[in-house]
Design an enzyme around this catalytic site. Sequence first.
Site, PDB file in Angstrom:
ATOM      1  N   ASP A 187     -41.702 -35.068  47.334  1.00 57.56           N
ATOM      2  CA  ASP A 187     -40.850 -35.018  46.137  1.00 57.56           C
ATOM      3  C   ASP A 187     -40.879 -36.312  45.325  1.00 57.56           C
ATOM      4  O   ASP A 187     -40.059 -36.477  44.410  1.00 57.56           O
ATOM      5  CB  ASP A 187     -39.397 -34.744  46.563  1.00 57.56           C
ATOM      6  N   ASP A 229     -34.222 -39.643  40.943  1.00 51.51           N
ATOM      7  CA  ASP A 229     -33.188 -39.594  41.972  1.00 51.51           C
ATOM      8  C   ASP A 229     -33.069 -40.872  42.789  1.00 51.51           C
ATOM      9  O   ASP A 229     -32.101 -41.044  43.515  1.00 51.51           O
ATOM     10  CB  ASP A 229     -33.457 -38.400  42.908  1.00 51.51           C
ATOM     11  N   HIS A 271     -28.207 -30.571  40.668  1.00 52.37           N
ATOM     12  CA  HIS A 271     -27.583 -31.826  40.237  1.00 52.37           C
ATOM     13  C   HIS A 271     -26.744 -31.595  38.975  1.00 52.37           C
ATOM     14  O   HIS A 271     -26.919 -30.596  38.278  1.00 52.37           O
ATOM     15  CB  HIS A 271     -28.678 -32.842  39.868  1.00 52.37           C
ATOM     16  N   CYS A 330     -35.819 -35.599  35.521  1.00 48.76           N
ATOM     17  CA  CYS A 330     -36.152 -35.976  36.916  1.00 48.76           C
ATOM     18  C   CYS A 330     -37.445 -36.759  37.041  1.00 48.76           C
ATOM     19  O   CYS A 330     -37.650 -37.474  38.016  1.00 48.76           O
ATOM     20  CB  CYS A 330     -36.337 -34.757  37.792  1.00 48.76           C
TER      21      CYS A 330
HETATM   22  C1  CIR Z   1     -35.243 -31.999  45.429  1.00 49.19           C
HETATM   23  O1  CIR Z   1     -34.824 -30.938  45.901  1.00 49.19           O
HETATM   24  O2  CIR Z   1     -34.720 -33.072  45.692  1.00 49.19           O
HETATM   25  C2  CIR Z   1     -36.429 -31.971  44.495  1.00 49.19           C
HETATM   26  N1  CIR Z   1     -37.291 -30.898  44.880  1.00 49.19           N
HETATM   27  C3  CIR Z   1     -35.984 -31.793  43.074  1.00 49.19           C
HETATM   28  C4  CIR Z   1     -35.295 -32.987  42.517  1.00 49.19           C
HETATM   29  C5  CIR Z   1     -34.967 -32.833  41.086  1.00 49.19           C
HETATM   30  N2  CIR Z   1     -34.422 -34.043  40.583  1.00 49.19           N
HETATM   31  C6  CIR Z   1     -33.584 -34.123  39.569  1.00 49.19           C
HETATM   32  O3  CIR Z   1     -33.116 -33.100  39.092  1.00 49.19           O
HETATM   33  N3  CIR Z   1     -33.182 -35.324  39.181  1.00 49.19           N
END
Ligand code: CIR
Length: 269
Positions: free
Chosen positions: A67, A73, A168, A256
């Site tokens: 990821d 994040d 989120h 993201c």
């Molecule tokens: C997760 O589940 O953590 C990742 N596959 C997706 C993260 C998406 N991030 C975001 O919306 N800031």
Amino acid sequence: MPNPPEFAAPARAYLRAVPDSYDRCLRSEPLPIDVPRARAQHASYAEALRAAGVEVALLEADEGCPDCCFVEDTALVLGAERALSTRPGAEGRRAEVGPVGAALQERLRVAPFGPGGTLDGGDVLRVGQTLFVGRSSRTDETGVARLRQVAAEVGLEVVALSVAGGLHLKSVVTLLAPGRLVALREGIALEPLRARGLECLEVDEPAGANVLALGPIVLVSAAAPATAELLAGQPGLEVRAVAVDEFHKGDGALTCLSLRVPPPGGWCV
Ligand code: CIR
């Protein structure tokens, strides 16, 4: 009293390359992922940032972290000089934090998160001098408290909101322009935002709720054509569609995929 920072396009954005292992990323639906296509979309996303005048820094992928391209994040940029490393709610994503913090450290002062609690950057929405933070499946009370502590040092207020649906906070609501938000209809209670004088434009396409405002240029997912049309009719916005559907499959979207640093004296999302 210094003037409050002005909304601006980011000066610089950090992206993290898509690993071969991206097809093993965390996701709510077991949809097959096409990694080369994801890479091509990532390159177009970087190009869209450059076209908006943003300098792009591309960090290496880590094959052990499927990821890692969802770089937002792993840290919170709190201004042109300050950042906070996070502690992602998904344990398997915590190894992503160190290398991103180290890259940011070359230009910003990066506070460590500390040993307990969880906070994902995707849960933090900046609107002027306020940070709205989602209490979600990925961000807990200790994480909110840590954010409050560091935010206070740079004069930012923190307001916590409950996130019931969506991964989120920014899966369901993002900034369109100063004082104006775009939100997924019934994706989040909008009263606390409207009570603060924020205009909330509701959309019906889940992929449309996560837009990326780069000054007056707003990137919208190509998977949300009705939203793009609606936003194109709003005064003062220049809407550009970007295809990121291989990242929607991984529960991600436009914000993201980057960590954005404002110019000195400015703020950005
Ligand atoms: C997760 O589940 O953590 C990742 N596959 C997706 C993260 C998406 N991030 C975001 O919306 N800031």
